[in-house]
Design an enzyme around this catalytic site. Structure first.
Site, PDB file in Angstrom:
ATOM      1  N   LYS A 147       4.845  38.643 122.751  1.00 19.64           N
ATOM      2  CA  LYS A 147       3.351  38.073 122.356  1.00 19.64           C
ATOM      3  C   LYS A 147       3.297  36.565 122.317  1.00 19.64           C
ATOM      4  O   LYS A 147       4.314  35.962 121.773  1.00 19.64           O
ATOM      5  CB  LYS A 147       2.791  38.637 121.015  1.00 19.64           C
ATOM      6  CG  LYS A 147       1.497  38.649 121.001  1.00 19.64           C
ATOM      7  CD  LYS A 147       0.718  39.946 121.424  1.00 19.64           C
ATOM      8  CE  LYS A 147      -0.808  39.864 121.372  1.00 19.64           C
ATOM      9  NZ  LYS A 147      -1.420  41.350 121.904  1.00 19.64           N
ATOM     10  N   GLY A 193     -17.080  44.728 115.845  1.00 20.57           N
ATOM     11  CA  GLY A 193     -16.770  43.881 116.774  1.00 20.57           C
ATOM     12  C   GLY A 193     -16.964  44.213 118.173  1.00 20.57           C
ATOM     13  O   GLY A 193     -16.595  45.046 118.600  1.00 20.57           O
ATOM     14  N   VAL A 194     -17.945  43.550 118.826  1.00 20.47           N
ATOM     15  CA  VAL A 194     -18.515  43.959 119.990  1.00 20.47           C
ATOM     16  C   VAL A 194     -18.231  42.866 120.951  1.00 20.47           C
ATOM     17  O   VAL A 194     -19.147  42.383 121.682  1.00 20.47           O
ATOM     18  CB  VAL A 194     -20.091  44.665 120.288  1.00 20.47           C
ATOM     19  CG1 VAL A 194     -19.799  45.968 119.703  1.00 20.47           C
ATOM     20  CG2 VAL A 194     -20.879  43.636 119.319  1.00 20.47           C
ATOM     21  N   GLY A 195     -16.914  42.641 121.350  1.00 22.01           N
ATOM     22  CA  GLY A 195     -16.456  41.699 122.366  1.00 22.01           C
ATOM     23  C   GLY A 195     -15.965  42.436 123.443  1.00 22.01           C
ATOM     24  O   GLY A 195     -16.607  43.360 123.924  1.00 22.01           O
ATOM     25  N   VAL A 226     -13.554  44.619 124.117  1.00 28.35           N
ATOM     26  CA  VAL A 226     -13.428  45.900 124.245  1.00 28.35           C
ATOM     27  C   VAL A 226     -14.582  46.748 123.158  1.00 28.35           C
ATOM     28  O   VAL A 226     -14.978  47.757 123.736  1.00 28.35           O
ATOM     29  CB  VAL A 226     -11.985  46.184 123.392  1.00 28.35           C
ATOM     30  CG1 VAL A 226     -11.837  47.771 123.139  1.00 28.35           C
ATOM     31  CG2 VAL A 226     -10.863  45.412 124.118  1.00 28.35           C
TER      32      VAL A 226
HETATM   33  N1  PHE Z   1      -4.020  42.504 124.953  1.00 31.43           N
HETATM   34  C1  PHE Z   1      -2.883  43.376 125.380  1.00 31.43           C
HETATM   35  C2  PHE Z   1      -2.587  44.288 123.972  1.00 31.43           C
HETATM   36  O1  PHE Z   1      -2.747  43.762 122.993  1.00 31.43           O
HETATM   37  C3  PHE Z   1      -1.892  42.951 125.889  1.00 31.43           C
HETATM   38  C4  PHE Z   1      -2.036  42.933 127.606  1.00 31.43           C
HETATM   39  C5  PHE Z   1      -2.983  42.825 128.148  1.00 31.43           C
HETATM   40  C6  PHE Z   1      -0.606  43.031 127.987  1.00 31.43           C
HETATM   41  C7  PHE Z   1      -2.982  42.896 129.625  1.00 31.43           C
HETATM   42  C8  PHE Z   1      -0.638  43.249 129.388  1.00 31.43           C
HETATM   43  C9  PHE Z   1      -1.719  43.228 130.208  1.00 31.43           C
HETATM   44  O2  PHE Z   1      -2.378  45.499 124.109  1.00 31.43           O
END
Ligand code: PHE
Length: 358
Positions: A85, A188-190, A192
């Protein structure tokens, strides 16, 4: 809520990952952390989070916890990536130009790592940001490999959460249960939460919308025929499903007591403030869908495209498979009288062990 203050060294001391690349970025008054947790299944890949933190150590803590979550996420889905990450920890708000140039420097850092880590969109970054990063490096996974194709993982994550929510409802109320007559609180309505609210409404469910941004909450509630719930009242709202879709650690000593739902199924990463909160939820009779299993849809969609394992047309069906994985996890945990978190961890360990033995 809240974690004890810890310094860099003690945070690293308590972590089981491979290592962290740390870069101070004085121009933007930021720190860049690239946490590499595990490469048993493949190259570490994970989202790039950009957020203000009161102390850089908080950004490092996020990176460490989120990278470990990515190891488990890829393993639970059986995709050939390792856990990692990136966190761009900001000390202050940035202008558009400062933000853009920080992303370019992040891209250059990724390129210098020569594939040791690949990134995608996450909280605080957008598909446009990923395109910008990709002007400096080949190691952006969160973009379609070709000219066209999807560029936003959010709707795929939402689709996976909906499938997981259906599995949780079926586990509780029996097969054949639908979302009709069910109430879901989306916190949270961002990127996702908003598509999730739309999917739930389209399936006949009632949506309660909560967001720290009142304008955004009202807009989504209006669009889906839902009701706005003030952020301070979100945990007390009577509902069938609480779907945390914003920041992590919303399941803690203070909030779990207040919950009046039967199921927690949402997209946020690191929903449990501490591992013991899974047991607390179980004691209260609340079924918890482990975050890193239910929220893998976005990563899965882009991971499959980049691995060349799926075409765009096949992605939705693959992402819906997250519901089947959760159904298995719920069944295993019920059979053994333990929380779904433990069944999910066993699933992950099985996959990692099989890869190590190969
Ligand atoms: N934000 C995603 C997650 O937490 C990580 C991700 C997104 C990895 C797009 C690869 C491609 O799962």
């Amino acid at each position: 809520m809240g974690f004890p203050e810890q310094g860099f060294l003690s945070l690293m001391d308590g972590w089981d990952g491979l290592g962290v690349v740390v870069r101070r970025d004085p121009e933007a008054d930021a720190w860049i952390f690239v946490a590499l947790h595990d490469d048993t299944l493949g190259r570490p890949v994970g989202g790039c989070r950009m957020k203000r933190y009161s102390r850089p150590e908080e950004g490092l803590r996020d990176a460490l916890r989120l990278a470990r979550g990515m190891t488990w996420k890829w393993a639970a889905m059986g995709l050939a990536y390792g856990g990692g990450k990136a966190v761009l920890a900001l000390g202050r708000d940035l202008s558009t130009e400062e933000r853009g140039s920080l992303l370019l420097r992040f891209g250059e850092l990724l390129e210098s790592l020569a594939g040791a880590y690949g990134t995608g969109e996450d909280l605080g970054t957008t598909p446009e940001d990923m395109r910008l990063v990709a002007t400096r490096t080949r190691w952006v996974v969160g973009l379609p490999p070709g000219e066209d194709g999807p560029s936003d993982p959010g709707p795929y994550t939402a689709l996976g959460v909906l499938a997981g929510m259906r599995a949780a409802l079926a586990h509780r109320h029996g097969d054949g249960t639908t979302l009709e007559e069910r109430t879901v609180l989306v916190q949270g309505v961002g990127d996702v939460g908003a598509p999730l609210a739309r999917l739930i409404a389209a399936a006949g469910g009632r949506v309660l919308v909560s967001d720290v941004n009142g304008v955004r909450a009202a807009a989504v509630a209006h669009e889906v025929g839902g009701t706005v719930v003030a952020p301070s009242d979100a945990y007390d709202a009577r509902c069938d499903v609480y779907a945390p879709c914003a920041l992590g650690a919303t399941l803690n000593d203070e909030t779990i007591e207040r919950l009046r739902c039967g199921i927690v199924a949402g997209s946020a990463n690191n929903q449990l403030e501490a591992p013991r909160h899974a047991a607390l939820l179980a004691e209260r009779g609340i079924l918890y869908a482990p975050d890193y299993v239910i929220n893998g849809g976005g990563a899965m969609a882009f991971g499959l495209l980049h691995l060349g394992e799926e075409e765009v047309e096949g992605l939705e069906a693959r992402v819906r498979g997250i519901g089947d994985a959760l159904a298995e996890i719920f069944a295993e945990s019920a059979a053994r009288g333990e929380s779904p978190v433990e069944a999910a961890r066993r699933r992950v360990e099985r996959v990692l062990r099989a890869a190590r033995d190969r």
